[in-house]
Design an enzyme around this catalytic site. Structure first.
Site, PDB file in Angstrom:
ATOM      1  N   HIS A  17       0.840  -1.209   0.000  1.00 29.85           N
ATOM      2  CA  HIS A  17       0.000   0.000   0.000  1.00 29.85           C
ATOM      3  C   HIS A  17       0.876   1.260   0.000  1.00 29.85           C
ATOM      4  O   HIS A  17       0.584   2.235  -0.685  1.00 29.85           O
ATOM      5  CB  HIS A  17      -0.906   0.014   1.239  1.00 29.85           C
ATOM      6  CG  HIS A  17      -1.918  -1.096   1.285  1.00 29.85           C
ATOM      7  ND1 HIS A  17      -2.107  -1.897   2.386  1.00 29.85           N
ATOM      8  CD2 HIS A  17      -2.792  -1.551   0.351  1.00 29.85           C
ATOM      9  CE1 HIS A  17      -3.074  -2.773   2.140  1.00 29.85           C
ATOM     10  NE2 HIS A  17      -3.496  -2.589   0.908  1.00 29.85           N
ATOM     11  N   LYS A  41     -18.626  -5.517  10.569  1.00 26.02           N
ATOM     12  CA  LYS A  41     -17.638  -6.524  10.112  1.00 26.02           C
ATOM     13  C   LYS A  41     -16.293  -6.085  10.663  1.00 26.02           C
ATOM     14  O   LYS A  41     -15.569  -5.330  10.010  1.00 26.02           O
ATOM     15  CB  LYS A  41     -17.563  -6.546   8.578  1.00 26.02           C
ATOM     16  CG  LYS A  41     -18.791  -7.052   7.896  1.00 26.02           C
ATOM     17  CD  LYS A  41     -18.471  -7.302   6.417  1.00 26.02           C
ATOM     18  CE  LYS A  41     -19.500  -6.669   5.513  1.00 26.02           C
ATOM     19  NZ  LYS A  41     -18.963  -6.325   4.198  1.00 26.02           N
ATOM     20  N   ARG A  94      -1.760  -6.220  -8.534  1.00 20.80           N
ATOM     21  CA  ARG A  94      -0.658  -7.179  -8.376  1.00 20.80           C
ATOM     22  C   ARG A  94      -0.663  -8.230  -9.462  1.00 20.80           C
ATOM     23  O   ARG A  94       0.356  -8.559 -10.030  1.00 20.80           O
ATOM     24  CB  ARG A  94      -0.776  -7.877  -7.003  1.00 20.80           C
ATOM     25  CG  ARG A  94      -0.431  -6.984  -5.837  1.00 20.80           C
ATOM     26  CD  ARG A  94      -1.018  -7.504  -4.568  1.00 20.80           C
ATOM     27  NE  ARG A  94      -2.464  -7.390  -4.609  1.00 20.80           N
ATOM     28  CZ  ARG A  94      -3.269  -7.579  -3.581  1.00 20.80           C
ATOM     29  NH1 ARG A  94      -2.766  -7.947  -2.410  1.00 20.80           N
ATOM     30  NH2 ARG A  94      -4.561  -7.433  -3.691  1.00 20.80           N
ATOM     31  N   SER A 132      -2.658  -7.945   2.718  1.00 16.44           N
ATOM     32  CA  SER A 132      -2.948  -7.817   4.152  1.00 16.44           C
ATOM     33  C   SER A 132      -3.235  -9.192   4.746  1.00 16.44           C
ATOM     34  O   SER A 132      -2.901  -9.456   5.907  1.00 16.44           O
ATOM     35  CB  SER A 132      -4.147  -6.891   4.378  1.00 16.44           C
ATOM     36  OG  SER A 132      -3.847  -5.597   3.923  1.00 16.44           O
TER      37      SER A 132
HETATM   38  P1  ADP Z   1      -9.789  -4.025  -0.443  1.00 12.82           P
HETATM   39  O1  ADP Z   1     -10.474  -4.852   0.593  1.00 12.82           O
HETATM   40  O2  ADP Z   1     -10.558  -2.822  -0.876  1.00 12.82           O
HETATM   41  O3  ADP Z   1      -9.214  -4.805  -1.603  1.00 12.82           O
HETATM   42  P2  ADP Z   1      -7.044  -3.769   0.495  1.00 12.82           P
HETATM   43  O4  ADP Z   1      -6.587  -3.005   1.679  1.00 12.82           O
HETATM   44  O5  ADP Z   1      -6.849  -5.253   0.501  1.00 12.82           O
HETATM   45  O6  ADP Z   1      -8.563  -3.384   0.358  1.00 12.82           O
HETATM   46  O7  ADP Z   1      -6.376  -3.202  -0.815  1.00 12.82           O
HETATM   47  C1  ADP Z   1      -6.544  -1.852  -1.187  1.00 12.82           C
HETATM   48  C2  ADP Z   1      -5.948  -1.662  -2.573  1.00 12.82           C
HETATM   49  O8  ADP Z   1      -4.538  -1.889  -2.509  1.00 12.82           O
HETATM   50  C3  ADP Z   1      -6.480  -2.624  -3.634  1.00 12.82           C
HETATM   51  O9  ADP Z   1      -6.552  -1.930  -4.868  1.00 12.82           O
HETATM   52  C4  ADP Z   1      -5.423  -3.691  -3.717  1.00 12.82           C
HETATM   53  O10 ADP Z   1      -5.408  -4.303  -4.985  1.00 12.82           O
HETATM   54  C5  ADP Z   1      -4.175  -2.838  -3.474  1.00 12.82           C
HETATM   55  N1  ADP Z   1      -3.046  -3.599  -2.957  1.00 12.82           N
HETATM   56  C6  ADP Z   1      -3.013  -4.423  -1.897  1.00 12.82           C
HETATM   57  N2  ADP Z   1      -1.784  -4.951  -1.730  1.00 12.82           N
HETATM   58  C7  ADP Z   1      -1.015  -4.430  -2.717  1.00 12.82           C
HETATM   59  C8  ADP Z   1       0.353  -4.586  -3.107  1.00 12.82           C
HETATM   60  N3  ADP Z   1       1.188  -5.404  -2.461  1.00 12.82           N
HETATM   61  N4  ADP Z   1       0.802  -3.895  -4.174  1.00 12.82           N
HETATM   62  C9  ADP Z   1      -0.054  -3.087  -4.871  1.00 12.82           C
HETATM   63  N5  ADP Z   1      -1.337  -2.898  -4.562  1.00 12.82           N
HETATM   64  C10 ADP Z   1      -1.824  -3.563  -3.506  1.00 12.82           C
END
Ligand code: ADP
Length: 159
Positions: A17, A41, A94, A132
């Site tokens: 992120h 949630k 990704r 995450s």
């Molecule tokens: P959500 O539940 O909305 O997917 P996340 O916190 O999992 O929330 O992810 C938020 C955004 O960050 C999403 O667009 C996800 O694809 C992106 N993201 C998560 N991990 C990475 C990473 N390692 N590299 C690039 N983008 C990422």
């Protein structure tokens, strides 16, 4: 001033992120990190700690003069866009699976509000495997998560 919203769960905010935010700041003058949090949630980290982790992660970027705001929202991301008056969304990509899912979300958002544009930022090489979910699993099994989050962050401090 060009602003963009980076919405996500950020449960927790990872190095991936952070790399997306860093890239976005090359394009936008301000990035709003918007935590989609629904108290029904609960997730793993509570809202307060998710915010604290993000604050600590982006502190060096802010110290370098970048504009970053952190907020929380419930409900539809397009409604957040209306409230903020910011119609550009950032999402990270990704894998091809991300591409497929994110394209569907972007198209749905555009159908709901044609003013909303989504900008995709590719994952950095160092974090393209990172989610995450992986970080939470490592933490649950007492592994070292420090390599998956911003420098200096100890997730144990936020549980
Ligand atoms: P959500 O539940 O909305 O997917 P996340 O916190 O999992 O929330 O992810 C938020 C955004 O960050 C999403 O667009 C996800 O694809 C992106 N993201 C998560 N991990 C990475 C990473 N390692 N590299 C690039 N983008 C990422």
């Amino acid at each position: 001033m060009r602003k963009a919203i980076f919405p996500g769960s950020f449960d927790p905010f990872t190095l991936g992120h952070l790399d997306v935010v860093t890239s976005a700041l090359r394009i936008f003058d301000e990035v709003i990190i918007a935590i989609g949090y629904n108290s029904a949630k609960k997730g793993f980290f509570n809202l307060e700690n998710r915010i604290r982790i993000i604050e600590a992660s982006v502190a060096p970027l802010r110290a370098a003069g970048h504009q970053i705001r952190i907020c929380q929202y419930n409900g539809l991301t397009i409604d957040l866009c209306e409230r903020e008056g910011v119609y550009t969304l950032i999402r990270g990509l990704r894998t091809t699976a991300d591409f497929e899912q994110e394209t569907i979300i972007a198209q749905a958002n555009k159908k709901l509000n044609p003013d909303v544009e989504t900008v995709f930022i590719p994952a950095s090489q160092r974090s393209s495997f990172l989610s995450s979910t992986v970080v939470r699993d490592v933490l649950l099994h007492h592994g070292d998560t420090s390599i998956f989050v911003a420098p200096g962050i100890n997730l144990e401090d936020y549980r």
